[in-house]
Design an enzyme around this catalytic site. Structure first.
Site, PDB file in Angstrom:
ATOM      1  N   HIS A  69       0.805  -1.225   0.000  1.00 28.35           N
ATOM      2  CA  HIS A  69       0.000   0.000   0.000  1.00 28.35           C
ATOM      3  C   HIS A  69       0.842   1.282   0.000  1.00 28.35           C
ATOM      4  O   HIS A  69       0.733   2.114  -0.878  1.00 28.35           O
ATOM      5  CB  HIS A  69      -0.904   0.018   1.244  1.00 28.35           C
ATOM      6  CG  HIS A  69      -1.748  -1.200   1.422  1.00 28.35           C
ATOM      7  ND1 HIS A  69      -2.918  -1.440   0.715  1.00 28.35           N
ATOM      8  CD2 HIS A  69      -1.583  -2.281   2.221  1.00 28.35           C
ATOM      9  CE1 HIS A  69      -3.432  -2.580   1.091  1.00 28.35           C
ATOM     10  NE2 HIS A  69      -2.651  -3.126   2.000  1.00 28.35           N
TER      11      HIS A  69
HETATM   12  O1  RIB Z   1      -4.546  -0.286   5.114  1.00 29.05           O
HETATM   13  C1  RIB Z   1      -3.190  -0.214   4.753  1.00 29.05           C
HETATM   14  C2  RIB Z   1      -2.472   0.755   5.630  1.00 29.05           C
HETATM   15  O2  RIB Z   1      -2.563   0.333   6.981  1.00 29.05           O
HETATM   16  C3  RIB Z   1      -0.964   0.834   5.330  1.00 29.05           C
HETATM   17  O3  RIB Z   1      -0.510   2.121   5.643  1.00 29.05           O
HETATM   18  C4  RIB Z   1      -0.380  -0.173   6.284  1.00 29.05           C
HETATM   19  O4  RIB Z   1       0.969   0.145   6.652  1.00 29.05           O
HETATM   20  C5  RIB Z   1      -1.268  -0.009   7.471  1.00 29.05           C
HETATM   21  O5  RIB Z   1      -0.779   1.086   8.234  1.00 29.05           O
END
Ligand code: RIB
Ligand code: CA
Length: 309
Positions: free
Chosen positions: A239
């Site tokens: 992500h």
């Molecule tokens: O949902 C994904 C996010 O939540 C990313 O930033 C991951 O590192 C968690 O923090």
């Protein structure tokens, strides 16, 4: 083009690690002024230590500031299920050589913004938004210095910690509400885009082949992601690097301006980003990205990680 002045707010966190290393490997586009850390994937003590260890891995000296250990309201929730107890599942890093810089994250955010020219500082937020909310709520005048806030969080469609909510927003919906109501220029990188960034075996090996310690560390992290039925075994989504890649190669992504509201109720949709994708009512307050050139993203990662030690 001169590099952007950037503050990266994070909760490392495996994908935060990839995002942080990408930022540190891209000085032409990103002049990383400070790293501010929040509790999120794991507790604050570990997210701070992980950030410090990652800065060491990159051979950098960017100051790291500890921030909020918990959300503005409600209980702290972590994501060790994905990131492991250490927060860096799959990485073996030596203990950090430095300690966090003096002062708390929200104060550092305000100090940098207070002294900056109008619209000159880019914030990249890839964890719960508590540090940003504390800075904005206590010194709203600092908002004028913000060029853009690139946020990894939220979802147009389904969440990932509840059917309604994505982890970063769910962890502190009140903070997200403050940030999205601030009027600062926001680019949102939601799950609908990041779920296209699947770390497939081929992509992981291309990163490993970059051959540096940083590249091997990232390959180890990506290889250690837990299997997930959501992606038919193709790979786990990475992500946070998507938010950093937006600053380096915006041509890899696209989306549209929309109004984004945050559900701060206590019901089943708490933490939902209510994204007005079809522009039904309210004036847009964000650019929401939903399309990604995933091959381009992973090629960028391999190229930039090859630059690190
Ligand atoms: O949902 C994904 C996010 O939540 C990313 O930033 C991951 O590192 C968690 O923090
Ligand atoms: Ca994160």
């Amino acid at each position: 083009m001169a590099p952007r002045t950037v503050i990266l707010d994070c909760d490392p966190g495996t994908d935060d690690a990839v995002a942080l290393l990408l930022a540190l490997a891209s000085p032409e586009e990103i002049a990383l002024e400070a790293i501010t850390v929040v509790g999120g994937n794991v507790g604050l003590e570990r997210t701070v230590s992980n950030a410090l260890a990652l800065v060491d891995l990159a051979g950098a000296g960017v100051p790291v500031f500890a921030g909020a250990a918990r959300p503005l309201l409600g209980a702290f929730v972590n994501e060790t299920r994905v990131h492991g107890e250490s927060g860096l599942r799959g990485a073996e890093l030596p203990p950090p050589s430095r300690v966090a810089a003096a002062g708390i994250a929200a104060d550092r955010l305000r100090a940098i913004l207070r002294d900056a020219a109008p619209r000159s500082v880019t914030l990249v937020a890839i964890g719960p938004l508590t540090n940003l909310a504390l800075a904005f709520a206590t010194e709203p005048a600092c908002l004028s210095a913000i060029r853009e806030i690139a946020i990894m969080g939220g979802a147009i469609a389904l969440g990932n910690v509840t059917p309604a909510a994505e982890f970063n927003i769910y962890n502190d919906p009140e903070a997200a509400g403050i940030v999205f109501a601030s009027g600062a220029p926001i680019t949102l990188v939601p799950l609908d885009l990041t779920h296209q960034a699947l770390a497939t075996a081929v992509r992981i090996e291309a990163i490993r082949a970059a051959g540096t310690r940083a590249a091997r560390t990232v390959a180890g992290i990506l290889s250690a992601f837990p299997p997930s039925v959501k992606f038919e075994g193709k790979g786990f989504p990475v992500h946070d690097p998507c938010a950093v890649a937006w600053l380096i190669r915006p041509d890899l992504m696209s989306g549209k301006t929309c109004h984004v509201a945050i559900d701060t109720t206590q019901g089943p949709s708490r933490g939902r980003t209510v994204i007005d994708w079809w522009g039904t009512k309210r004036a847009p307050n964000a650019t929401v990205l939903n399309r990604l050139d995933a091959d381009g993203l992973f090629a960028l990662l391999a190229e930039r990680l090859a630059r690190l030690p």
